[in-house]
Design a protein around this motif. Structure first.
Motif, PDB file in Angstrom:
ATOM      1  N   PHE A   6       0.683  -0.903  -0.247  1.00 51.36           N
ATOM      2  CA  PHE A   6       0.067   0.215   0.050  1.00 51.36           C
ATOM      3  C   PHE A   6       1.042   1.108  -0.635  1.00 51.36           C
ATOM      4  O   PHE A   6       0.355   2.782  -0.730  1.00 51.36           O
ATOM      5  CB  PHE A   6      -1.089   0.062   1.343  1.00 51.36           C
ATOM      6  CG  PHE A   6      -2.118   0.747   1.086  1.00 51.36           C
ATOM      7  CD1 PHE A   6      -2.524   0.978   0.556  1.00 51.36           C
ATOM      8  CD2 PHE A   6      -1.219   2.599   1.936  1.00 51.36           C
ATOM      9  CE1 PHE A   6      -3.314   2.484   0.586  1.00 51.36           C
ATOM     10  CE2 PHE A   6      -2.736   3.126   2.130  1.00 51.36           C
ATOM     11  CZ  PHE A   6      -3.944   3.464   1.155  1.00 51.36           C
ATOM     12  N   SER A   7       1.574   1.123   0.838  1.00 53.89           N
ATOM     13  CA  SER A   7       2.819   2.068   0.707  1.00 53.89           C
ATOM     14  C   SER A   7       3.886   2.408  -0.240  1.00 53.89           C
ATOM     15  O   SER A   7       3.042   3.765  -1.286  1.00 53.89           O
ATOM     16  CB  SER A   7       3.869   2.004   1.956  1.00 53.89           C
ATOM     17  OG  SER A   7       4.621   0.939   1.333  1.00 53.89           O
ATOM     18  N   SER A  28      -2.513  -7.703  -5.915  1.00 54.24           N
ATOM     19  CA  SER A  28      -2.488  -8.963  -6.169  1.00 54.24           C
ATOM     20  C   SER A  28      -2.006 -10.084  -4.804  1.00 54.24           C
ATOM     21  O   SER A  28      -1.734 -10.223  -4.010  1.00 54.24           O
ATOM     22  CB  SER A  28      -0.893  -9.620  -6.986  1.00 54.24           C
ATOM     23  OG  SER A  28      -0.191 -10.578  -5.912  1.00 54.24           O
ATOM     24  N   VAL A  29      -1.183  -8.593  -3.779  1.00 53.78           N
ATOM     25  CA  VAL A  29      -0.379  -9.150  -2.114  1.00 53.78           C
ATOM     26  C   VAL A  29      -1.912  -9.083  -1.626  1.00 53.78           C
ATOM     27  O   VAL A  29      -2.453  -9.931  -0.830  1.00 53.78           O
ATOM     28  CB  VAL A  29       0.193  -8.117  -1.655  1.00 53.78           C
ATOM     29  CG1 VAL A  29       0.210  -7.523   0.238  1.00 53.78           C
ATOM     30  CG2 VAL A  29       1.257  -8.623  -2.739  1.00 53.78           C
ATOM     31  N   PHE A  30      -3.699  -8.382  -1.644  1.00 53.92           N
ATOM     32  CA  PHE A  30      -4.105  -8.404  -0.746  1.00 53.92           C
ATOM     33  C   PHE A  30      -5.506  -9.183  -1.174  1.00 53.92           C
ATOM     34  O   PHE A  30      -5.405 -10.138  -0.471  1.00 53.92           O
ATOM     35  CB  PHE A  30      -4.692  -6.360  -0.925  1.00 53.92           C
ATOM     36  CG  PHE A  30      -6.379  -6.622  -0.341  1.00 53.92           C
ATOM     37  CD1 PHE A  30      -5.699  -6.569   1.191  1.00 53.92           C
ATOM     38  CD2 PHE A  30      -7.571  -7.395  -0.253  1.00 53.92           C
ATOM     39  CE1 PHE A  30      -7.224  -5.931   2.088  1.00 53.92           C
ATOM     40  CE2 PHE A  30      -8.646  -6.818   0.404  1.00 53.92           C
ATOM     41  CZ  PHE A  30      -8.494  -5.910   2.225  1.00 53.92           C
ATOM     42  N   GLY A  31      -4.737  -9.277  -2.351  1.00 48.43           N
ATOM     43  CA  GLY A  31      -5.470 -11.212  -2.815  1.00 48.43           C
ATOM     44  C   GLY A  31      -5.558 -12.413  -2.036  1.00 48.43           C
ATOM     45  O   GLY A  31      -6.123 -13.468  -1.841  1.00 48.43           O
ATOM     46  N   LYS A  32      -3.768 -12.059  -1.776  1.00 47.31           N
ATOM     47  CA  LYS A  32      -3.696 -13.496  -0.900  1.00 47.31           C
ATOM     48  C   LYS A  32      -4.793 -13.657  -0.081  1.00 47.31           C
ATOM     49  O   LYS A  32      -4.713 -14.840   0.738  1.00 47.31           O
ATOM     50  CB  LYS A  32      -2.030 -13.690  -0.839  1.00 47.31           C
ATOM     51  CG  LYS A  32      -1.377 -13.538  -2.576  1.00 47.31           C
ATOM     52  CD  LYS A  32      -0.306 -13.320  -1.746  1.00 47.31           C
ATOM     53  CE  LYS A  32       0.368 -13.332  -3.412  1.00 47.31           C
ATOM     54  NZ  LYS A  32       2.273 -13.005  -3.598  1.00 47.31           N
ATOM     55  N   ARG A  33      -4.541 -12.478   0.609  1.00 48.47           N
ATOM     56  CA  ARG A  33      -4.795 -12.286   2.487  1.00 48.47           C
ATOM     57  C   ARG A  33      -6.696 -12.962   2.189  1.00 48.47           C
ATOM     58  O   ARG A  33      -7.164 -13.213   3.169  1.00 48.47           O
ATOM     59  CB  ARG A  33      -4.449 -11.156   3.447  1.00 48.47           C
ATOM     60  CG  ARG A  33      -2.587 -11.282   4.095  1.00 48.47           C
ATOM     61  CD  ARG A  33      -2.454  -9.617   3.359  1.00 48.47           C
ATOM     62  NE  ARG A  33      -3.065  -9.728   5.180  1.00 48.47           N
ATOM     63  CZ  ARG A  33      -3.058  -9.831   6.339  1.00 48.47           C
ATOM     64  NH1 ARG A  33      -2.026 -10.893   6.486  1.00 48.47           N
ATOM     65  NH2 ARG A  33      -3.605 -10.242   7.319  1.00 48.47           N
ATOM     66  N   TYR A  34      -6.874 -12.163   0.988  1.00 46.52           N
ATOM     67  CA  TYR A  34      -8.511 -12.008   1.352  1.00 46.52           C
ATOM     68  C   TYR A  34      -8.973 -12.083  -0.388  1.00 46.52           C
ATOM     69  O   TYR A  34      -9.607 -11.851  -0.755  1.00 46.52           O
ATOM     70  CB  TYR A  34      -8.944 -10.760   1.610  1.00 46.52           C
ATOM     71  CG  TYR A  34      -9.128  -9.973   2.491  1.00 46.52           C
ATOM     72  CD1 TYR A  34      -9.905  -9.963   3.803  1.00 46.52           C
ATOM     73  CD2 TYR A  34      -8.003 -10.092   2.585  1.00 46.52           C
ATOM     74  CE1 TYR A  34      -9.549  -9.579   5.293  1.00 46.52           C
ATOM     75  CE2 TYR A  34      -7.427  -8.612   4.353  1.00 46.52           C
ATOM     76  CZ  TYR A  34      -8.494  -8.778   5.081  1.00 46.52           C
ATOM     77  OH  TYR A  34      -7.631  -8.729   6.323  1.00 46.52           O
ATOM     78  N   CYS A  51     -12.117  -3.966   4.481  1.00 49.06           N
ATOM     79  CA  CYS A  51     -11.393  -4.546   4.788  1.00 49.06           C
ATOM     80  C   CYS A  51     -10.162  -4.366   4.796  1.00 49.06           C
ATOM     81  O   CYS A  51      -9.163  -4.725   5.669  1.00 49.06           O
ATOM     82  CB  CYS A  51     -11.563  -6.109   3.627  1.00 49.06           C
ATOM     83  SG  CYS A  51     -13.185  -7.439   4.218  1.00 49.06           S
ATOM     84  N   VAL A  52      -9.503  -3.532   3.836  1.00 49.04           N
ATOM     85  CA  VAL A  52      -8.703  -3.070   3.495  1.00 49.04           C
ATOM     86  C   VAL A  52      -8.124  -1.953   4.959  1.00 49.04           C
ATOM     87  O   VAL A  52      -6.988  -1.966   5.409  1.00 49.04           O
ATOM     88  CB  VAL A  52      -8.844  -1.554   2.798  1.00 49.04           C
ATOM     89  CG1 VAL A  52      -7.853  -0.529   2.173  1.00 49.04           C
ATOM     90  CG2 VAL A  52      -8.478  -2.662   1.314  1.00 49.04           C
ATOM     91  N   LEU A  53      -8.813  -1.250   5.446  1.00 48.88           N
ATOM     92  CA  LEU A  53      -8.511  -0.738   6.621  1.00 48.88           C
ATOM     93  C   LEU A  53      -8.639  -1.811   7.602  1.00 48.88           C
ATOM     94  O   LEU A  53      -7.805  -1.214   8.713  1.00 48.88           O
ATOM     95  CB  LEU A  53      -9.903   0.393   6.679  1.00 48.88           C
ATOM     96  CG  LEU A  53     -10.988   1.691   6.254  1.00 48.88           C
ATOM     97  CD1 LEU A  53     -11.705   2.225   6.492  1.00 48.88           C
ATOM     98  CD2 LEU A  53      -9.074   2.165   5.908  1.00 48.88           C
ATOM     99  N   ASP A  54      -9.356  -2.520   8.140  1.00 54.87           N
ATOM    100  CA  ASP A  54      -8.459  -3.199   8.964  1.00 54.87           C
ATOM    101  C   ASP A  54      -7.674  -4.463   8.672  1.00 54.87           C
ATOM    102  O   ASP A  54      -6.890  -4.601   9.766  1.00 54.87           O
ATOM    103  CB  ASP A  54      -9.757  -4.757   9.280  1.00 54.87           C
ATOM    104  CG  ASP A  54     -11.051  -4.136   9.563  1.00 54.87           C
ATOM    105  OD1 ASP A  54     -11.285  -3.084   9.857  1.00 54.87           O
ATOM    106  OD2 ASP A  54     -12.484  -4.932   9.687  1.00 54.87           O
ATOM    107  N   ASP A  55      -7.135  -4.523   7.679  1.00 52.72           N
ATOM    108  CA  ASP A  55      -5.877  -4.954   7.449  1.00 52.72           C
ATOM    109  C   ASP A  55      -4.448  -3.946   7.861  1.00 52.72           C
ATOM    110  O   ASP A  55      -3.346  -4.205   8.083  1.00 52.72           O
ATOM    111  CB  ASP A  55      -6.021  -5.712   5.998  1.00 52.72           C
ATOM    112  CG  ASP A  55      -4.748  -6.702   5.363  1.00 52.72           C
ATOM    113  OD1 ASP A  55      -4.617  -7.668   6.031  1.00 52.72           O
ATOM    114  OD2 ASP A  55      -3.684  -6.519   4.243  1.00 52.72           O
TER     115      ASP A  55
END
Length: 273
Positions: A6-7, A28-34, A51-55
């Motif tokens: 994200f950064s 891609s990275v976010f999809g691995k976690r969710y 989901c993004v804010l929680d992650d």
């Protein structure tokens, strides 16, 4: 990993050389976690946002707790528990509601606190209404009867009650989700109601608890739009540049400067103040 991705995305957006960027690496990275968000099928922007804010909160919270632990000297004996539950996400986006519940039999009032990052507002009309109408609908008192009765500790049994919500902590950035997808006759449909929202001077003081001393006036800074229906749609965004104060439309690879008048849209789905 997702915080790092994200950064990098934020750096590319603000410091990069291009007019637009494709968030493929972060996705891609976010999809691995969710995994639910890894497919190319349509997803809900509000669910994705939460989901993004929680992650990001979990990632930043862990880093902060680790830094506090490293800085703590053995002799100090300080606990990191108090700081481990907060992050830049909670600092910017987290607010708190209090539900005042009054038993209609013994008149005892109890409070039930609840934190939020997004307020989901009902749309009380099918044609046209204002954001203020949505807020009035959300914060209006409700009566709990029959199957919704509360168990009153003082009465020792289930009782009818009234419940009223108020904001006890107003976040720096408040996000409103307009509940455009509703059930009607066992069928889910999209509400195409025109919701008029102010660009500045949104005053939340009527819904703020007297114990809250935060500033309660807000200005619009971004809008997420959804065009389409339940099965097919397209998301775009309007964002206000924090320095130049100009508004821009983001539609995939098309980034366009737009007049203020274009920001009021019938397709608004998420509002950022």
């Amino acid at each position: 990993e997702s915080a790092t991705a994200f950064s990098c995305l934020v750096s590319d957006m603000w410091l990069g050389e291009f007019d637009y960027v494709s968030p493929e690496a972060f996705h891609s990275v976010f999809g691995k976690r969710y995994p639910a968000f890894s497919s190319r099928t349509q997803h809900d922007a509000q669910e994705f946002l939460i989901c993004v804010l929680d992650d990001l909160h979990e990632a930043f919270k862990e880093v902060r707790a680790q830094l506090c632990q490293e800085r703590q000297s053995p002799a100090a004996g300080a606990s990191t528990r108090s700081s481990s539950g907060t992050s830049i996400i909670t600092h910017l986006f987290e607010g708190q509601l209090s539900y005042g519940i009054r038993c209609l039999t013994c008149k005892t009032l109890s409070d039930r606190p609840e934190t939020f990052t997004v307020l989901s507002l009902p749309i009380p009309s099918t044609r046209v209404c204002s954001l203020q109408d949505c807020l009035e609908c959300f914060f209006q008192p409700d009566t709990l009867t029959r199957n919704n009765q509360i168990h009153c500790y003082w009465c020792g049994s289930n009782q009818d009650a009234t419940v009223k919500a108020s904001i006890t902590k107003a976040p720096q950035i408040i996000i409103f989700h307009l509940k455009r997808f509703a059930w009607q006759d066992k069928h889910r449909r999209k509400l195409s109601t025109t919701v008029c929202y102010p660009f500045s001077d949104l005053d939340l003081s009527p819904y703020i608890s007297t114990s809250c001393h935060n500033n309660t006036e807000y200005s619009l800074c971004a809008v997420v739009n959804h065009a389409g229906d339940l099965d097919y749609g397209h998301y775009t965004a309007f964002c206000k540049h924090s320095v130049t104060k100009h508004w821009y439309s983001f539609d995939d690879a098309q980034v366009t400067k737009i007049p203020d008048s274009a920001v009021q849209a019938d397709t608004a789905y998420l509002l950022f103040y």
